[in-house]
Motif scaffolding. Structure first.
Motif, PDB file in Angstrom:
ATOM      1  N   LEU A   1       0.823  -1.200   0.000  1.00 11.36           N
ATOM      2  CA  LEU A   1       0.000   0.000   0.000  1.00 11.36           C
ATOM      3  C   LEU A   1       0.865   1.261   0.000  1.00 11.36           C
ATOM      4  CD1 LEU A   1      -2.791  -1.035   2.560  1.00 11.36           C
ATOM      5  CD2 LEU A   1      -2.942  -0.954   0.075  1.00 11.36           C
TER       6      LEU A   1
ATOM      7  N   ASP B   1      -2.774   5.248  -1.829  1.00 15.58           N
ATOM      8  CA  ASP B   1      -3.826   4.289  -1.474  1.00 15.58           C
ATOM      9  C   ASP B   1      -4.478   4.687  -0.153  1.00 15.58           C
ATOM     10  OD1 ASP B   1      -3.288   2.800  -3.750  1.00 15.58           O
ATOM     11  OD2 ASP B   1      -1.821   1.527  -2.725  1.00 15.58           O
ATOM     12  N   HIS B   2      -3.663   5.034   0.848  1.00 16.83           N
ATOM     13  CA  HIS B   2      -4.223   5.448   2.149  1.00 16.83           C
ATOM     14  C   HIS B   2      -5.059   6.712   1.996  1.00 16.83           C
ATOM     15  CE1 HIS B   2      -2.025   2.369   4.273  1.00 16.83           C
ATOM     16  NE2 HIS B   2      -0.838   2.842   3.857  1.00 16.83           N
TER      17      HIS B   2
ATOM     18  N   TYR C   1      -8.418  -2.880  -0.372  1.00 17.68           N
ATOM     19  CA  TYR C   1      -7.503  -2.146   0.506  1.00 17.68           C
ATOM     20  C   TYR C   1      -7.143  -2.963   1.730  1.00 17.68           C
ATOM     21  CZ  TYR C   1      -6.029   1.496   3.775  1.00 17.68           C
ATOM     22  OH  TYR C   1      -5.338   2.232   4.712  1.00 17.68           O
TER      23      TYR C   1
ATOM     24  N   ILE D   1      -7.706  -1.968  -5.051  1.00 22.59           N
ATOM     25  CA  ILE D   1      -6.292  -1.719  -5.316  1.00 22.59           C
ATOM     26  C   ILE D   1      -5.883  -2.258  -6.682  1.00 22.59           C
ATOM     27  CG2 ILE D   1      -3.947  -2.084  -4.476  1.00 22.59           C
ATOM     28  CD1 ILE D   1      -5.653  -0.274  -2.717  1.00 22.59           C
TER      29      ILE D   1
END
Length: 248
Positions: A27, A31-32, A86, A123
């Protein structure tokens, strides 16, 4: 009578892949950040909806009917997707085959059935193929034969109409020919049943004469013959259009 036609293999080239769900994925900060944005958006939506009045029975029935139609969607209209979420879990979901990206199909997120994370952004994703083989199209030969008979009947009617117009054009050409301009050595006469002769002289104007000649015929005479005919058929010898100047 119906007959099935072979259907070509389904083409997946129009679908957009996002990474490889089977590959390991670390990640990233992006992505976060996307996950936080989706969580905030979902929380805002839940808070806003909570302020709305409850749905009426009629609204609930319409929603139920819509969901029922979606559930009855043929499996051949659904595309299978493999998704990595995720939370790290990998799942398979279906969406309508017209949606070629995960954003059209799932809005970029879904609920993880394993850990319950909601929302969980996607993702990586890849299309796998249709949820069920396509039913090959069928051809109704009886319907085709009926349509062919209608087309042939229409063609016959058009052929008859074409022949009618051709005959009419032939008649019109003959009528036009009777009054076309003469050469300098010729005069043209049209003898009508009413004993009125239309005489076209060198000035190309029509002059009418009274005569006792019966029937309808076209007389194309040289100048000497025309003068002889006029002496035998006294009447107006000057052009009705060019008067008072004599014509011929």
């Amino acid at each position: 009578m119906t007959r099935q036609q072979p259907w070509p293999p389904f083409d997946l080239s129009a679908y957009r892949h996002l990474g490889d769900p089977l590959a390991a994925h670390e990640l990233t900060r992006a992505d976060h950040r996307r996950q936080a944005d989706h969580v905030a958006l979902a929380e805002h939506a839940r808070t806003t909806v909570a302020t709305f009045p409850p749905l009426s029975k009629d609204q609930i029935d319409r929603l139920a009917a819509t969901l029922h139609r979606i559930e009855r969607q043929p499996r051949s209209n659904l595309m299978r997707w493999r998704l990595r979420l995720y939370c790290g879990h990998m799942i398979e979901r279906t969406a309508h085959r017209e949606y070629t990206t995960i954003y059209d199909a799932f809005s970029g997120e879904c609920v993880c059935p394993t850990c319950g994370l909601h929302p969980s952004i996607i993702i990586a994703a890849t299309p796998l193929g249709l949820a069920a083989p396509e039913q090959p199209p069928t051809i109704d030969t009886d319907a085709l034969e009926r349509e062919l008979a209608c087309v042939e009947k229409r063609m016959s009617a058009l052929d008859r109409e074409r022949q009618r117009l051709t005959d009419r054009a032939t008649v019109l050409r003959q009528q036009v020919e009777t009054i076309r301009p003469c050469t300098d050595q010729e005069h043209q006469f049209t003898v009508r049943p009413a004993s009125t002769v239309l005489h076209r002289r060198d000035c190309r104007h029509l002059t009418s004469y009274r005569t006792t000649a019966p029937g309808r015929e076209l007389l194309r005479l040289h100048t000497s013959q025309a003068d002889e005919w006029l002496r035998a058929n006294p009447g107006r010898r000057s052009c009705q259009t060019c008067q008072p100047a004599p014509c011929g």
